[in-house]
Write a protein that holds these residues in place. Structure first.
Motif, PDB file in Angstrom:
ATOM      1  N   UNK A 114       5.422 -10.070 -15.231  1.00  0.00           N
ATOM      2  CA  UNK A 114       5.230 -10.421 -16.387  1.00  0.00           C
ATOM      3  C   UNK A 114       6.306 -10.415 -17.589  1.00  0.00           C
ATOM      4  N   UNK A 115       7.733  -9.763 -17.342  1.00  0.00           N
ATOM      5  CA  UNK A 115       8.375  -9.859 -18.189  1.00  0.00           C
ATOM      6  C   UNK A 115       8.617 -11.107 -17.574  1.00  0.00           C
ATOM      7  N   UNK A 124       0.654  -1.444   0.177  1.00  0.00           N
ATOM      8  CA  UNK A 124       0.041   0.022  -0.247  1.00  0.00           C
ATOM      9  C   UNK A 124       1.183   1.176  -0.128  1.00  0.00           C
ATOM     10  N   UNK A 125       2.038   0.874   0.262  1.00  0.00           N
ATOM     11  CA  UNK A 125       3.487   2.195  -0.007  1.00  0.00           C
ATOM     12  C   UNK A 125       3.946   2.272  -1.167  1.00  0.00           C
ATOM     13  N   UNK A 126       3.782   1.730  -1.700  1.00  0.00           N
ATOM     14  CA  UNK A 126       4.306   2.210  -3.066  1.00  0.00           C
ATOM     15  C   UNK A 126       3.239   3.238  -4.121  1.00  0.00           C
ATOM     16  N   UNK A 127       3.848   3.633  -4.527  1.00  0.00           N
ATOM     17  CA  UNK A 127       3.844   4.874  -5.737  1.00  0.00           C
ATOM     18  C   UNK A 127       2.854   4.279  -6.811  1.00  0.00           C
ATOM     19  N   UNK A 128       2.459   5.114  -8.018  1.00  0.00           N
ATOM     20  CA  UNK A 128       1.629   3.825  -8.680  1.00  0.00           C
ATOM     21  C   UNK A 128       2.998   3.670  -9.975  1.00  0.00           C
ATOM     22  N   UNK A 129       3.789   5.000  -9.535  1.00  0.00           N
ATOM     23  CA  UNK A 129       5.480   4.580 -10.740  1.00  0.00           C
ATOM     24  C   UNK A 129       5.451   3.119  -9.808  1.00  0.00           C
ATOM     25  N   UNK A 130       5.888   2.898  -9.541  1.00  0.00           N
ATOM     26  CA  UNK A 130       6.687   1.649  -8.390  1.00  0.00           C
ATOM     27  C   UNK A 130       5.562   0.671  -9.042  1.00  0.00           C
ATOM     28  N   UNK A 131       4.379   0.351  -8.218  1.00  0.00           N
ATOM     29  CA  UNK A 131       3.559  -0.563  -8.849  1.00  0.00           C
ATOM     30  C   UNK A 131       2.742  -0.657 -10.393  1.00  0.00           C
ATOM     31  N   UNK A 132       3.961   0.364 -10.854  1.00  0.00           N
ATOM     32  CA  UNK A 132       3.623  -0.056 -12.650  1.00  0.00           C
ATOM     33  C   UNK A 132       4.886  -0.721 -13.368  1.00  0.00           C
ATOM     34  N   UNK A 133       5.957  -0.311 -12.670  1.00  0.00           N
ATOM     35  CA  UNK A 133       7.394  -0.487 -12.650  1.00  0.00           C
ATOM     36  C   UNK A 133       7.669  -2.561 -12.335  1.00  0.00           C
ATOM     37  N   UNK A 134       7.003  -2.566 -11.374  1.00  0.00           N
ATOM     38  CA  UNK A 134       6.645  -3.765 -10.757  1.00  0.00           C
ATOM     39  C   UNK A 134       6.008  -5.024 -11.343  1.00  0.00           C
ATOM     40  N   UNK A 135       4.411  -4.093 -12.070  1.00  0.00           N
ATOM     41  CA  UNK A 135       4.155  -5.323 -12.487  1.00  0.00           C
ATOM     42  C   UNK A 135       4.329  -5.414 -14.015  1.00  0.00           C
ATOM     43  N   UNK A 136       5.110  -4.582 -14.626  1.00  0.00           N
ATOM     44  CA  UNK A 136       5.777  -4.822 -15.614  1.00  0.00           C
ATOM     45  C   UNK A 136       7.090  -5.913 -15.649  1.00  0.00           C
ATOM     46  N   UNK A 137       7.449  -5.569 -14.927  1.00  0.00           N
ATOM     47  CA  UNK A 137       8.457  -6.587 -14.364  1.00  0.00           C
ATOM     48  C   UNK A 137       7.866  -8.027 -14.054  1.00  0.00           C
TER      49      UNK A 137
END
Length: 232
Positions: A189-190, A174-187
């Protein structure tokens, strides 16, 4: 995906004694229904054959003649149902995309997402990996070159999966930023897609070993980010 072998249909004509006495009985709605059922079986047979050919040769090198041979029918029979290879790929791709969506829905059920991280990885990854192993033509079509008509649907599937992963991460981090969530999600899936190449290329114990390695990689990657576990 190696197609599931399908035997030739042993179709027996069912004679109706009333039809022999009354010629108009032959025009009963049962006849179109029987023809429709035979047609559906033939289409399934051709799609299973196409799946095997696309997996072995790739879409670009596949031919309608090869698909007909795989199905045990003549090219003329194939052309009664599909005008060309592109139509077969679109039909098969659409069917597999729908099954993939259903699998993703099963994997991301709410009860799965309330589990601790190691159990969540099992619950989400196992059905998705099983689907790809059982339907390798899905991988061949979605990631092949020159495959027509399904790129947009595949992109929508990817975006839907990405959205699901992001939602899970928001609950666990819950403390992660939207930017961090997007990067982690793409990683995530990669990592998954790269690992799936190895998983699909092996069988038996080797496949199980690569699956276990994938889960270990994701667990080690995500554990430091997890700050809470959603309530059961």
């Amino acid at each position: 995906m190696p197609g599931t072998p399908t035997g030739k249909s042993n179709e027996k004509g069912i004679k109706n004694s009333a039809a022999s006495e009354n010629p108009t009985a032959a025009k009963s709605p049962a006849t179109p229904r029987r023809r429709q059922a035979r047609g559906e079986r033939r289409i399934s047979q051709l799609l299973a054959a196409a799946a095997g050919v696309f997996c072995r040769t790739g879409y670009a090198s596949a031919s309608t003649n090869a698909i007909a041979r795989e199905a045990g029918v003549s090219p003329g029979t194939l052309y009664q149902y599909f005008p060309n290879k592109e139509a077969i790929a679109i039909e098969l791709g659409g069917l597999l995309l729908q099954r993939a969506k259903e699998t993703h829905g099963q994997a991301f059920r709410p009860e799965n997402l309330r589990r601790p991280l190691p159990e969540l990885l099992d619950a989400v990854l196992d059905p998705v990996i099983a689907f790809n192993c059982e339907n390798p033509a899905f991988w061949a079509l979605m990631h092949g070159t020159g495959v027509p008509g399904i790129a947009q649907e595949h992109e929508e599937l990817h975006e839907g999966l990405l959205t699901r992963v992001e939602a899970v991460l928001r609950d666990f981090c819950p403390a992660a930023t939207t930017h961090e969530i997007a990067h982690t999600s793409n990683m995530i899936l990669g990592i998954f897609k790269s690992s799936l190449d190895l998983i699909l290329a092996h069988e038996g114990d080797e496949r199980a070993a690569y699956t276990a390695e994938l889960k270990t990689v994701l667990l080690r990657y995500l554990e430091p980010m997890i700050t809470t576990t959603p309530p059961r």
